[in-house]
Design an enzyme around this catalytic site. Structure first.
Site, PDB file in Angstrom:
ATOM      1  N   ASN A  24       1.057  -0.738  -0.140  1.00 30.61           N
ATOM      2  CA  ASN A  24       0.383   0.119  -0.122  1.00 30.61           C
ATOM      3  C   ASN A  24       1.092   1.224   0.480  1.00 30.61           C
ATOM      4  O   ASN A  24       1.985   0.919   0.489  1.00 30.61           O
ATOM      5  CB  ASN A  24      -0.698   0.230   1.100  1.00 30.61           C
ATOM      6  CG  ASN A  24      -0.517   0.500   2.094  1.00 30.61           C
ATOM      7  OD1 ASN A  24       0.932   0.863   2.724  1.00 30.61           O
ATOM      8  ND2 ASN A  24      -0.812  -0.565   3.344  1.00 30.61           N
ATOM      9  N   GLY A  32      -2.804  -9.741   3.528  1.00 27.74           N
ATOM     10  CA  GLY A  32      -2.434  -9.928   1.683  1.00 27.74           C
ATOM     11  C   GLY A  32      -0.963 -10.065   1.339  1.00 27.74           C
ATOM     12  O   GLY A  32      -0.168 -10.431   2.538  1.00 27.74           O
ATOM     13  N   VAL A  33      -0.110 -10.236   0.264  1.00 31.83           N
ATOM     14  CA  VAL A  33       0.843 -10.320   0.091  1.00 31.83           C
ATOM     15  C   VAL A  33       1.830  -9.874   0.588  1.00 31.83           C
ATOM     16  O   VAL A  33       2.648  -9.455   1.256  1.00 31.83           O
ATOM     17  CB  VAL A  33       1.292 -10.459  -1.247  1.00 31.83           C
ATOM     18  CG1 VAL A  33       2.703  -9.758  -1.438  1.00 31.83           C
ATOM     19  CG2 VAL A  33       0.445 -11.364  -2.716  1.00 31.83           C
ATOM     20  N   ASP A  34       1.311  -8.218   1.114  1.00 32.15           N
ATOM     21  CA  ASP A  34       2.651  -7.143   1.938  1.00 32.15           C
ATOM     22  C   ASP A  34       2.677  -7.693   2.921  1.00 32.15           C
ATOM     23  O   ASP A  34       3.985  -7.914   3.944  1.00 32.15           O
ATOM     24  CB  ASP A  34       1.204  -5.591   1.781  1.00 32.15           C
ATOM     25  CG  ASP A  34       2.643  -5.197   2.534  1.00 32.15           C
ATOM     26  OD1 ASP A  34       3.670  -4.384   2.091  1.00 32.15           O
ATOM     27  OD2 ASP A  34       1.470  -4.054   2.603  1.00 32.15           O
ATOM     28  N   VAL A 125      -7.887  -7.755  -2.484  1.00 27.49           N
ATOM     29  CA  VAL A 125      -8.566  -7.091  -2.157  1.00 27.49           C
ATOM     30  C   VAL A 125      -8.685  -5.761  -2.793  1.00 27.49           C
ATOM     31  O   VAL A 125     -10.136  -5.136  -2.822  1.00 27.49           O
ATOM     32  CB  VAL A 125      -8.419  -6.130  -0.879  1.00 27.49           C
ATOM     33  CG1 VAL A 125      -8.343  -8.130   0.343  1.00 27.49           C
ATOM     34  CG2 VAL A 125      -7.078  -6.288  -0.459  1.00 27.49           C
TER      35      VAL A 125
END
Length: 173
Positions: A24, A32-34, A125
């Site tokens: 983000n 999520g991935v982050d 998302v």
């Protein structure tokens, strides 16, 4: 020439030169991935992101842009953070999504990275339709001039792997 590989798995387990993070704009972690990359990579990644926010990116990383940090404890040497656009039917943001991949490749070139692990940016998302996200991602990676030799799309589940597999097969027809 770049080789595209499609695998189902955990992007944090990949032994590559750089992992692309669907971040983000704050760069300070998320879901999520982050969240997975920050958790697996350890505090070194967050520290590097905080340093970027304190210096060159005080307002955060703009959508469609990319920046690199250490990979901390990951098997990669670098994390290339990109900020994907949130999908909306009211505005065509496909150029911003494409930019995530082209900018990630440009940063990889600057780092001398030859292998990348990439997620399906914005297809979680952020709501981007899976097939459209796959088409944009594959087109960007396959048509951008780069010194990267392997782009490994690491897809979390079988459904997304199938979508990317179909999209790649359609490009080759």
């Amino acid at each position: 020439m770049i080789t595209v590989r499609l695998v189902q798995g955990d992007i944090t387990d990949q032994a590559v030169d750089a992992v692309v993070n669907a971040a983000n704009s704050s760069l300070l972690g998320g879901g999520g991935v982050d969240g997975a990359i920050h958790a697996a990579g350890g505090p070194e990644i967050l520290a590097a992101c905080r340093e970027l926010r304190a210096t060159t990116l005080p307002g955060g990383l703009p959508t469609g842009e990319a920046v690199a940090t250490t990979a901390g404890r990951l098997r990669a040497r670098h994390v290339i953070h990109v900020v994907g656009p949130v999908y909306t039917t009211g505005e065509d943001r496909s150029g911003l999504l494409r930019s995530c991949y082209t900018r990630a490749l440009a940063v990889a070139d600057e780092l001398g990275a030859r292998s990348l692990a990439l997620p399906a940016v914005s297809a979680g998302v952020y709501g981007w339709p899976a097939r459209d996200a796959a088409d944009i991602a594959l087109d960007a990676v396959l048509t951008t001039t780069t010194t990267v030799t392997e782009a490994r799309f690491v897809l979390f589940d079988r459904r997304m792997l199938d979508v990317f597999t179909e999209a790649l097969a359609a490009r080759r027809r």
